[in-house]
Design an enzyme around this catalytic site. Structure first.
Site, PDB file in Angstrom:
ATOM      1  N   GLU A  48       0.864  -1.272  -0.042  1.00 52.96           N
ATOM      2  CA  GLU A  48      -0.018  -0.075   0.031  1.00 52.96           C
ATOM      3  C   GLU A  48       0.920   1.364   0.022  1.00 52.96           C
ATOM      4  OE1 GLU A  48      -2.603   1.488   3.435  1.00 52.96           O
ATOM      5  OE2 GLU A  48      -3.670  -0.083   2.551  1.00 52.96           O
ATOM      6  N   ASP A  59      -4.358   9.948   9.832  1.00 55.02           N
ATOM      7  CA  ASP A  59      -2.962   9.441  10.254  1.00 55.02           C
ATOM      8  C   ASP A  59      -2.387  10.108  11.439  1.00 55.02           C
ATOM      9  OD1 ASP A  59      -2.078   7.570   8.275  1.00 55.02           O
ATOM     10  OD2 ASP A  59      -2.529   9.387   6.914  1.00 55.02           O
TER      11      ASP A  59
END
Length: 265
Positions: A48, A59
Site C-alpha cells: 500500500e 494519520d
C-alpha cells in the site's frame, strides 16, 4: 497476469495476507526501491503506497512526519508514481490517498497515471459521498479497483451505501483511533464488524490501523483476509531503514504461525 487478478489472488488465498504500507517520496528513489525489494523479500504479500498530502486527517504523528518530509523534497507525484511502479513489479500494489490531492490533480488524470504505473487499485480513505460516483467512474475507466474504508461506527442502515460501488476490498480499521495507535484492540468488535461487511458485500475484508505488534497481528489474522502494517515499518524506515525488513519478517512469521515473536511496540 493482470494487476487486478494478482490482487484478487493474494486476497483470496487460504491464509491472511500481509500488506505493508510505505509512504512515497521520503527517501531518494533508488533507496526507496531497495527498501521495497527488502520488504518484499521479508514477507510482504502486497504493498500500500501512500501519496503524501498536507493534512492526512486519519494519520498519527509518525506518518504525518513522513508525509511532511516527502512534501518538502518536492516532486511528490513523480516520486509516488516511481514508488508504485517498482512496488507493482514486486507485489500487487494499491495507492492510499486522501481526496484533496485527487481533486487537485484531477481524479481521471491521477487514476490513469497510477494505473499506467501498475497499481491494482487506489483507496481514497476520506472519499466524500457526493464525489463517490465520479471517483468510481474514473477508477473504472482507468482499470483500477476502488477499495472503500468503512468506519466501524457505520450504522446498519448506512452500510450498504458505504460499500456500494467498492471494488478490490473493504477496509475495516482495527482501531477507531488514528494510525500509530498502540493500545489494545477490541477484537470481538472487529470480528463483528468484519462479519457485517461480509454480509453486505462479497469483497475481501482488509484491516489495519493499530496492529502495532506481531502478537496483535496473529490475533487479527483469523478475522480478515489481509492486514496492513504501517507505523511499525515506517518508524524503522524513518530512523534507520535497515531494520524495516526485520520488522516485516516478524509480522509475516506471526501470520504464518499464529505466534507473535516480538513485544508490543
Amino acid at each position: 497476469m493482470a494487476t487486478a487478478t494478482r490482487l484478487h489472488t493474494v486476497l483470496t488465498q487460504p491464509h491472511c495476507a500481509l500488506g505493508v504500507f510505505v509512504p512515497a517520496g521520503v527517501h531518494h528513489p533508488d533507496i526507496q526501491c531497495h527498501q521495497l525489494d527488502r520488504l518484499a523479500q521479508a514477507g510482504a504479500d502486497l504493498f500500500e503506497i501512500g501519496l503524501p498530502c498536507a493534512n492526512p486527517a486519519l494519520d498519527g504523528r509518525l506518518i504525518r512526519s513522513a508525509y511532511h518530509r516527502a512534501l518538502v523534497k518536492g516532486e511528490v507525484i513523480d516520486r509516488t508514481v516511481g514508488a508504485v511502479a517498482h512496488a507493482a513489479s514486486l507485489r500487487p500494489t494499491v495507492v492510499m490517498t486522501y481526496w484533496e490531492p485527487v481533486l487537485r490533480h484531477g481524479p481521471e488524470h491521477l487514476a490513469r497515471l497510477f494505473a499506467e504505473a501498475g497499481a491494482a487499485g487506489m483507496m481514497v480513505v476520506d472519499l466524500p459521498r457526493d464525489e463517490t460516483l465520479r471517483w468510481h467512474r474514473a477508477a473504472r475507466a482507468a482499470g483500477l479497483s476502488a477499495p472503500h474504508l468503512v468506519p466501524r461506527t457505520t450504522a446498519d442502515a448506512d452500510l450498504r451505501t458505504a460499500v456500494d460501488g467498492a471494488s478490490g476490498w473493504l477496509y475495516a480499521p482495527a482501531s477507531t483511533g488514528p494510525t500509530g495507535y498502540r493500545g489494545p484492540l477490541d477484537l470481538p468488535a472487529l470480528d463483528a464488524f468484519a462479519q457485517r461487511l461480509r454480509a453486505a458485500s462479497q469483497l475481501p475484508v482488509v484491516s489495519g490501523v493499530g496492529i502495532s505488534s506481531p502478537a496483535l497481528a496473529a490475533h487479527v489474522a483469523p478475522l480478515v483476509d489481509a492486514l496492513v502494517i504501517g507505523t511499525p515499518v515506517v518508524r524503522a524506515l524513518l530512523s534507520d531503514p535497515a531494520p524495516a525488513a526485520a520488522v516485516t519478517a516478524e509480522f509475516a512469521h506471526a501470520l504464518r504461525t499464529g505466534i507473535g515473536t516480538a513485544p508490543d511496540a
